[in-house]
Design a protein around this motif. Structure first.
Motif, mmCIF file in Angstrom:
data_model
loop_
_atom_site.group_PDB
_atom_site.id
_atom_site.type_symbol
_atom_site.label_atom_id
_atom_site.label_comp_id
_atom_site.label_asym_id
_atom_site.label_seq_id
_atom_site.Cartn_x
_atom_site.Cartn_y
_atom_site.Cartn_z
ATOM 1 N N GLN A 184 0.815 -1.212 0.000
ATOM 2 C CA GLN A 184 0.000 0.000 0.000
ATOM 3 C C GLN A 184 0.853 1.268 0.000
ATOM 4 O OE1 GLN A 184 -2.762 -0.312 3.231
ATOM 5 N NE2 GLN A 184 -3.955 -1.909 2.229
ATOM 6 N N MET A 185 1.982 1.197 -0.686
ATOM 7 C CA MET A 185 2.844 2.372 -0.858
ATOM 8 C C MET A 185 3.703 2.165 -2.084
ATOM 9 S SD MET A 185 5.935 1.936 1.914
ATOM 10 C CE MET A 185 7.049 3.015 1.070
ATOM 11 N N GLU A 186 4.221 3.242 -2.609
ATOM 12 C CA GLU A 186 5.116 3.200 -3.755
ATOM 13 C C GLU A 186 6.555 3.185 -3.242
ATOM 14 O OE1 GLU A 186 5.976 2.821 -7.673
ATOM 15 O OE2 GLU A 186 3.943 3.046 -6.886
ATOM 16 N N VAL A 187 7.342 2.238 -3.718
ATOM 17 C CA VAL A 187 8.739 2.134 -3.293
ATOM 18 C C VAL A 187 9.574 3.019 -4.211
ATOM 19 C CG1 VAL A 187 10.689 0.586 -2.949
ATOM 20 C CG2 VAL A 187 8.383 -0.212 -2.468
ATOM 21 N N THR A 188 10.240 4.001 -3.626
ATOM 22 C CA THR A 188 11.071 4.902 -4.410
ATOM 23 C C THR A 188 12.378 4.209 -4.781
ATOM 24 O OG1 THR A 188 12.130 5.824 -2.449
ATOM 25 C CG2 THR A 188 10.106 6.898 -3.198
ATOM 26 N N PRO A 189 13.032 4.676 -5.839
ATOM 27 C CA PRO A 189 14.320 4.071 -6.208
ATOM 28 C C PRO A 189 15.371 4.170 -5.101
ATOM 29 C CG PRO A 189 13.483 5.387 -8.019
ATOM 30 C CD PRO A 189 12.574 5.627 -6.843
ATOM 31 N N ALA A 190 15.330 5.242 -4.316
ATOM 32 C CA ALA A 190 16.288 5.383 -3.214
ATOM 33 C C ALA A 190 16.052 4.313 -2.148
ATOM 34 C CB ALA A 190 16.183 6.771 -2.600
ATOM 35 N N LEU A 191 14.791 4.068 -1.794
ATOM 36 C CA LEU A 191 14.470 3.021 -0.816
ATOM 37 C C LEU A 191 14.841 1.647 -1.360
ATOM 38 C CD1 LEU A 191 11.019 3.998 0.695
ATOM 39 C CD2 LEU A 191 13.153 3.687 1.914
ATOM 40 N N ARG A 192 14.570 1.407 -2.632
ATOM 41 C CA ARG A 192 14.887 0.125 -3.246
ATOM 42 C C ARG A 192 16.396 -0.119 -3.218
ATOM 43 N NH1 ARG A 192 11.788 -2.819 -6.317
ATOM 44 N NH2 ARG A 192 10.380 -1.088 -6.725
ATOM 45 N N ASP A 193 17.176 0.883 -3.603
ATOM 46 C CA ASP A 193 18.631 0.741 -3.607
ATOM 47 C C ASP A 193 19.175 0.518 -2.201
ATOM 48 O OD1 ASP A 193 18.617 1.073 -6.337
ATOM 49 O OD2 ASP A 193 19.149 3.202 -6.254
ATOM 50 N N TYR A 194 18.614 1.214 -1.224
ATOM 51 C CA TYR A 194 19.062 1.072 0.163
ATOM 52 C C TYR A 194 18.787 -0.337 0.674
ATOM 53 C CZ TYR A 194 19.866 2.309 5.036
ATOM 54 O OH TYR A 194 20.349 2.355 6.324
ATOM 55 N N ALA A 195 17.577 -0.839 0.423
ATOM 56 C CA ALA A 195 17.213 -2.175 0.892
ATOM 57 C C ALA A 195 18.038 -3.251 0.186
ATOM 58 C CB ALA A 195 15.725 -2.417 0.676
ATOM 59 N N ALA A 214 15.785 -13.325 -1.770
ATOM 60 C CA ALA A 214 15.218 -12.559 -0.663
ATOM 61 C C ALA A 214 14.028 -11.768 -1.174
ATOM 62 C CB ALA A 214 16.255 -11.618 -0.073
ATOM 63 N N HIS A 215 13.030 -11.626 -0.317
ATOM 64 C CA HIS A 215 11.849 -10.825 -0.626
ATOM 65 C C HIS A 215 11.665 -9.826 0.510
ATOM 66 C CE1 HIS A 215 7.512 -10.701 -2.264
ATOM 67 N NE2 HIS A 215 7.867 -9.539 -1.773
ATOM 68 N N VAL A 216 11.791 -8.546 0.184
ATOM 69 C CA VAL A 216 11.662 -7.473 1.162
ATOM 70 C C VAL A 216 10.324 -6.779 0.926
ATOM 71 C CG1 VAL A 216 12.666 -5.333 2.020
ATOM 72 C CG2 VAL A 216 14.159 -7.149 1.196
ATOM 73 N N ILE A 217 9.548 -6.621 2.000
ATOM 74 C CA ILE A 217 8.261 -5.934 1.926
ATOM 75 C C ILE A 217 8.326 -4.705 2.828
ATOM 76 C CG2 ILE A 217 5.777 -6.095 2.306
ATOM 77 C CD1 ILE A 217 6.096 -9.141 1.996
ATOM 78 N N LEU A 218 8.088 -3.554 2.249
ATOM 79 C CA LEU A 218 8.079 -2.295 2.986
ATOM 80 C C LEU A 218 6.646 -1.799 3.061
ATOM 81 C CD1 LEU A 218 11.103 -0.608 1.170
ATOM 82 C CD2 LEU A 218 11.142 -1.955 3.269
ATOM 83 N N SER A 219 6.233 -1.350 4.245
ATOM 84 C CA SER A 219 4.864 -0.872 4.392
ATOM 85 C C SER A 219 4.789 0.237 5.423
ATOM 86 C CB SER A 219 3.931 -2.023 4.801
ATOM 87 O OG SER A 219 4.308 -2.534 6.046
ATOM 88 N N VAL A 220 3.710 0.992 5.335
ATOM 89 C CA VAL A 220 3.411 2.043 6.302
ATOM 90 C C VAL A 220 2.096 1.653 6.951
ATOM 91 C CG1 VAL A 220 2.961 4.489 6.621
ATOM 92 C CG2 VAL A 220 4.593 3.755 4.900
ATOM 93 N N ASP A 221 2.147 1.277 8.246
ATOM 94 C CA ASP A 221 0.944 0.832 8.944
ATOM 95 C C ASP A 221 0.092 2.003 9.419
ATOM 96 O OD1 ASP A 221 1.592 -1.798 8.544
ATOM 97 O OD2 ASP A 221 2.605 -2.007 10.472
ATOM 98 N N ALA A 222 0.706 2.948 10.045
ATOM 99 C CA ALA A 222 -0.008 4.128 10.530
ATOM 100 C C ALA A 222 0.831 5.343 10.125
ATOM 101 C CB ALA A 222 -0.187 4.057 12.037
ATOM 102 N N LYS A 223 0.475 6.481 10.627
ATOM 103 C CA LYS A 223 1.225 7.675 10.247
ATOM 104 C C LYS A 223 2.666 7.641 10.742
ATOM 105 C CE LYS A 223 -2.587 10.874 9.749
ATOM 106 N NZ LYS A 223 -3.152 12.156 10.135
ATOM 107 N N LEU A 224 2.899 7.048 11.907
ATOM 108 C CA LEU A 224 4.249 7.052 12.471
ATOM 109 C C LEU A 224 4.914 5.680 12.483
ATOM 110 C CD1 LEU A 224 3.665 9.439 15.495
ATOM 111 C CD2 LEU A 224 4.627 9.988 13.272
#
Length: 94
Positions: free
Chosen positions: A9-20, A37-47
Motif C-alpha cells: 500500500q505504498m510506492e517504493v522509491t528508487p532510493a528506498l529500493r537501492d538502500y534495501a 530474498a523478498h523485502v516488503i516495505l509498508s506504512v501501517d499508521a502515520k508514524l
C-alpha cells in the motif's frame, strides 16, 4: 541472489529500493549460499513504518521484521535481526 523489494500500500522509491537491496546484499558476504530474498516495505499508521524480509537459504527460510518511525531505521533493524539469524544458521552448518 535474487532480491525483490515490494511495497504494501505504498510506492517504493528508487532510493528506498537501492538502500534495501544494498543492505540485503551485505548478507551475501556473510553466507554465500543465499538463493533469494523478498523485502516488503509498508506504512501501517502515520508514524509506524514496517520492513519485513524473507531470506531463502538451502533447506530453510529465515524471516525478520522491524518497525520504526523512519523506514530507513526499520530496514536497518530488520537487517540486524536477519544478520543474527544468518550467523546462527551458518554456525549450525559447521
Amino acid at each position: 541472489m535474487q532480491i525483490q523489494v515490494t511495497g504494501h500500500q505504498m510506492e517504493v522509491t528508487p532510493a528506498l529500493r537501492d538502500y534495501a537491496v544494498g543492505k540485503v546484499e551485505k548478507l551475501a558476504r556473510v553466507f554465500e549460499q543465499n538463493t533469494g530474498a523478498h523485502v516488503i516495505l509498508s506504512v501501517d499508521a502515520k508514524l509506524a513504518h514496517k520492513a519485513e524480509c524473507q531470506l531463502n537459504v538451502p533447506g530453510k527460510q529465515l524471516y525478520a521484521d522491524a518497525e520504526a518511525e523512519d523506514l530507513y531505521a526499520a530496514i536497518d533493524a530488520m537487517i540486524d535481526r536477519l544478520n543474527m539469524q544468518v550467523r546462527k544458521f551458518k554456525s549450525k552448518l559447521t
